[in-house]
Motif scaffolding. Structure first.
Motif, short mmCIF file in Angstrom:
data_model
loop_
_atom_site.label_atom_id
_atom_site.label_comp_id
_atom_site.label_asym_id
_atom_site.label_seq_id
_atom_site.Cartn_x
_atom_site.Cartn_y
_atom_site.Cartn_z
N GLY A 163 0.84 -1.18 0.00
CA GLY A 163 0.00 0.00 0.00
C GLY A 163 0.88 1.24 0.00
N PRO A 164 0.34 2.40 -0.32
CA PRO A 164 1.14 3.62 -0.36
C PRO A 164 1.74 3.94 1.01
CG PRO A 164 -0.97 3.95 -1.45
CD PRO A 164 -1.06 2.63 -0.74
N CYS A 165 3.04 4.24 1.02
CA CYS A 165 3.75 4.59 2.25
C CYS A 165 4.41 5.95 2.07
CB CYS A 165 4.81 3.54 2.58
SG CYS A 165 4.13 1.88 2.87
N GLN A 166 4.68 6.62 3.18
CA GLN A 166 5.26 7.95 3.13
C GLN A 166 6.78 7.95 3.11
OE1 GLN A 166 3.30 10.74 2.77
NE2 GLN A 166 1.70 9.20 2.55
N ALA A 167 7.41 6.79 3.39
CA ALA A 167 8.87 6.73 3.43
C ALA A 167 9.34 5.37 2.96
CB ALA A 167 9.37 7.00 4.85
N PRO A 168 10.54 5.29 2.35
CA PRO A 168 11.05 4.01 1.87
C PRO A 168 11.21 2.98 2.98
CG PRO A 168 12.38 5.84 1.04
CD PRO A 168 11.44 6.41 2.04
N GLY A 169 11.55 3.44 4.19
CA GLY A 169 11.75 2.51 5.29
C GLY A 169 10.49 1.72 5.63
N GLU A 170 9.32 2.35 5.48
CA GLU A 170 8.07 1.64 5.75
C GLU A 170 7.86 0.51 4.75
OE1 GLU A 170 4.77 4.36 5.98
OE2 GLU A 170 6.03 5.93 6.84
N VAL A 171 8.22 0.77 3.50
CA VAL A 171 8.09 -0.27 2.46
C VAL A 171 9.04 -1.42 2.75
CG1 VAL A 171 8.36 -0.76 0.01
CG2 VAL A 171 7.35 1.40 0.73
N GLU A 172 10.28 -1.09 3.11
CA GLU A 172 11.26 -2.14 3.39
C GLU A 172 10.83 -2.99 4.58
OE1 GLU A 172 14.87 -0.02 3.88
OE2 GLU A 172 15.01 0.54 1.76
N GLU A 173 10.24 -2.38 5.59
CA GLU A 173 9.77 -3.14 6.75
C GLU A 173 8.65 -4.09 6.34
OE1 GLU A 173 9.54 -4.76 10.37
OE2 GLU A 173 11.11 -3.42 9.61
N TRP A 174 7.75 -3.61 5.48
CA TRP A 174 6.67 -4.49 5.00
C TRP A 174 7.25 -5.66 4.22
CZ3 TRP A 174 5.34 -5.96 0.05
CH2 TRP A 174 4.17 -6.72 -0.06
N GLN A 175 8.27 -5.40 3.38
CA GLN A 175 8.89 -6.48 2.62
C GLN A 175 9.49 -7.53 3.55
OE1 GLN A 175 10.93 -3.37 -0.19
NE2 GLN A 175 11.24 -5.38 -1.08
N ARG A 176 10.16 -7.08 4.61
CA ARG A 176 10.75 -8.03 5.56
C ARG A 176 9.67 -8.90 6.21
NH1 ARG A 176 13.60 -3.23 7.02
NH2 ARG A 176 15.72 -3.22 6.18
N ARG A 177 8.59 -8.26 6.65
CA ARG A 177 7.52 -9.03 7.29
C ARG A 177 6.88 -10.01 6.31
NH1 ARG A 177 5.78 -3.93 9.17
NH2 ARG A 177 3.97 -4.11 7.79
N HIS A 178 6.65 -9.54 5.09
CA HIS A 178 6.01 -10.42 4.10
C HIS A 178 6.91 -11.61 3.77
CE1 HIS A 178 3.17 -11.45 0.96
NE2 HIS A 178 4.17 -11.57 0.10
N THR A 179 8.21 -11.37 3.67
CA THR A 179 9.14 -12.46 3.39
C THR A 179 9.17 -13.46 4.54
OG1 THR A 179 10.53 -11.12 1.93
CG2 THR A 179 11.57 -13.03 2.96
#
Length: 201
Positions: A163-179
């Protein structure tokens, strides 16, 4: 479709030169040269006259800004003595050592932006179309958005999205959790911002 035909890719919102098919995809090359990208052959279409002209002007602007002999596919080199350049170059080196191509690309983008900001280039978020009385300016009233999509899967993509995030770090954290939850390892990341046109003069 003949190689060299200019087509519009709605996924990237870019015009590219048709090169060839590679498996289920077609390869497109940026107008004026650069790194090729894959596109869905069912979605591309021949570019309109306005789209072809706009892409040509943009390519000329890019070459004028970077120098006619500049190679847009070559990674930027740090400016000697600049701590900011050295920090970003070090980040890129670490990403290369970890075989993280996405992080290498991110570091190159940040290094180019830093060099535009600090070493005499055009200001970030601003691109001038020469011979056209408008300037495209990043809309400061709207926050940029970062998003990642999981494209892991043998027959079809997983399709999960941060989903849309305000910072790259939020996206990277989601990727880690999803993996961690799925063992999926491949993602497509996107960045979007808003721009407005300001009339010159």
């Amino acid at each position: 479709m003949e190689p060299g035909t200019l087509v519009y890719d709605p996924h990237t919102r870019k015009v590219g030169e048709y090169q060839d098919r590679t498996g289920p995809y077609v390869m497109l090359r940026p107008v004026g040269g650069g790194r090729e990208w894959q596109a869905d052959p069912a979605r591309i279409r021949e570019a309109t006259l306005d789209e072809r002209l706009s892409a040509g002007v943009r390519a000329l602007n890019d070459r004028s800004r970077e120098g006619l002999s500049a190679d847009p596919t070559r990674p930027p080199s740090p400016v000697p003595g600049c701590a900011g350049c050295e920090e970003l170059a070090l980040r890129r080196d670490r990403a290369r050592a970890a075989f993280d191509a996405s992080a290498v690309t991110d570091a190159n983008v940040l290094l180019r932006q830093h060099q535009r900001d600090e070493h005499g280039g055009e200001s970030a978020g601003r691109r001038i179309f020469r011979y056209v009385p408008y300037t495209i300016v990043q809309d400061a009233s709207a926050q940029p958005e970062y998003e990642a999509y999981c494209v892991s899967g043998e027959e079809e993509d997983c399709g999960a999205s941060s989903g849309p995030c305000q910072a790259p770090g939020e996206v990277e954290e989601w990727q880690r959790r999803h993996t961690q939850e799925t063992r999926h390892l491949r993602y497509r990341r996107s960045f979007a911002d808003y721009a407005v046109l300001e009339r010159q003069g």
